[in-house]
Design an enzyme around this catalytic site. Structure first.
Site, short mmCIF file in Angstrom:
data_model
loop_
_atom_site.label_atom_id
_atom_site.label_comp_id
_atom_site.label_asym_id
_atom_site.label_seq_id
_atom_site.Cartn_x
_atom_site.Cartn_y
_atom_site.Cartn_z
N CYS A 57 0.81 -1.22 0.00
CA CYS A 57 0.00 0.00 0.00
C CYS A 57 0.85 1.27 0.00
CB CYS A 57 -0.95 0.00 1.20
SG CYS A 57 -0.16 -0.25 2.79
N HIS A 63 -1.66 7.26 3.35
CA HIS A 63 -0.20 7.19 3.41
C HIS A 63 0.38 8.36 2.62
CE1 HIS A 63 -0.61 3.49 5.40
NE2 HIS A 63 -0.16 2.64 4.50
#
Length: 361
Positions: free
Chosen positions: A158, A251
């Protein structure tokens, strides 16, 4: 499509499994007909199995509340009810490999959120806008597994989604060295602040295994198929630090990059603005219309404001400027459980369906 494909979610009670359930609700191509999990959840309705541990802010979709959860280890029972499965289980790596291959050998395509098979030579690890050509290796994989219709395809880590798309749009300029630090949300560990109160007012400068993945997986995505195997690229050289921060989702990455052929800032911004991939060409249901969005404001992208761009499937960038050591630096952002996990896998499945790899049984 007149009839939706029947989907199973293996590992459907965990955080990523829950995100699959949420994203597939009212999907135009796919319908969840089976959910499988550990033996302790089997036999309960889905609503019962996630009681007290539903982690999303949206409610459990009505369509799945009364689905009776199956035992994920009973592969034939699950496979007989579906056309393909998503897999997001919490098990040892060798166990995951064996489980996913078992599903594939029943003739059932597996789209995996797990890391276990990311380096299996004949299994494609795909960001659909970047390396859809790697799907061609599926033919060799099917031959190895002894199946005409089953296979495994995986999505990458990810954290790399926050900066690899921005770099990919610039490959013509031959990036040579990349330094990236990622500031990663707690949902990447399958947790929220109720589960993990130690993260409040805290930063942890270590995420096990994450830096190795972040440095090597982009090279496999940029690799090539040789002798029915995916061979990773040998450039750019990537060095990363991965840090857990007190954010629920999203993120963020700070990136420094040097090129063999240094582009102008205007050329970079133009490449980001114009970049489209196979999902955009095909008009896939989950594909962001604008894959990379650049913010001119000095204080953007911000995790809380911008992680949901394009329903969480777009990536954003900002603060592009020349650097005194490297050629350029910039900031990237992606939603880790949507684009980086379940949403990215759903987009892979849509691509596989559009390209004829997944069909009704």
């Amino acid at each position: 499509m007149t009839q939706k494909l029947k989907v199973g979610i293996v590992g459907g009670t965990g955080m990523v499994g829950q995100r699959f359930v949420d994203l597939l609700d009212q999907h135009p191509w796919f319908e969840v007909t089976a959910i499988a999990a550990s033996a302790s959840s089997a036999g309960k309705t889905y609503e019962q199995s996630v009681l007290g541990r539903w982690k999303l802010t949206s409610p459990i979709p009505e369509a799945v509340k009364n689905i009776v959860v199956l035992d994920a280890s009973k592969v034939e029972e699950v496979a007989n009810q579906v056309d393909f499965v998503f897999c997001a289980v919490d098990m040892k790596k060798d166990e995951i490999k064996a489980l996913e291959e078992a599903y594939a050998k029943t003739g059932t395509p597996v789209v995996s959120n797990n890391s276990a098979h990311r380096w299996t030579p004949d299994i494609p690890m795909v960001i659909p806008e970047i390396n859809p050509g790697h799907l061609e290796v599926i033919a060799a994989q099917r031959k190895r597994l002894g199946t005409e219709t089953g296979f495994i395809a995986v999505k990458p880590n990810c954290s790399i989604q926050s900066y690899v798309p921005a770099l990919h749009a610039l490959l013509d300029f031959k990036p040579q060295v990349v330094i990236a630090s990622t500031y990663q949300a707690i949902s990447g560990a399958g947790k929220n602040f109720t589960d993990w109160p130690e993260m409040l007012d805290n930063v942890i400068p270590y995420i096990g295994g994450e830096e190795e993945k972040s440095e090597q997986e982009p090279l496999r995505i940029w690799g090539s198929i040789e002798n029915n195997e995916i061979v990773k690229a040998n450039a750019p050289l990537i060095s990363t630090q991965c840090i857990r921060v007190p954010v629920l989702d999203g993120h963020l990455a700070t990136v420094f990059v040097s090129f063999e052929n240094k582009p102008s800032k205007e050329e970079i911004l133009d490449r980001w603005q114009q970049f489209k991939g196979r999902p955009q060409e095909l008009g896939l249901p989950s594909a962001p219309k604008q894959f990379i969005t650049y913010f001119e404001e000095e204080n953007r992208p911000q995790t809380r404001l911008d992680r949901d761009i394009e329903q969480g499937m777009g990536v954003s960038a900002g603060r592009l400027r020349e650097d005194s050591v490297y050629d350029y630096k910039f900031v990237g952002l992606s939603h880790n459980t949507i684009r980086g996990a379940a949403g990215g896998a759903v987009l892979i499945a849509e691509l596989l369906k559009a390209e004829g790899y997944i069909q009704a049984k």
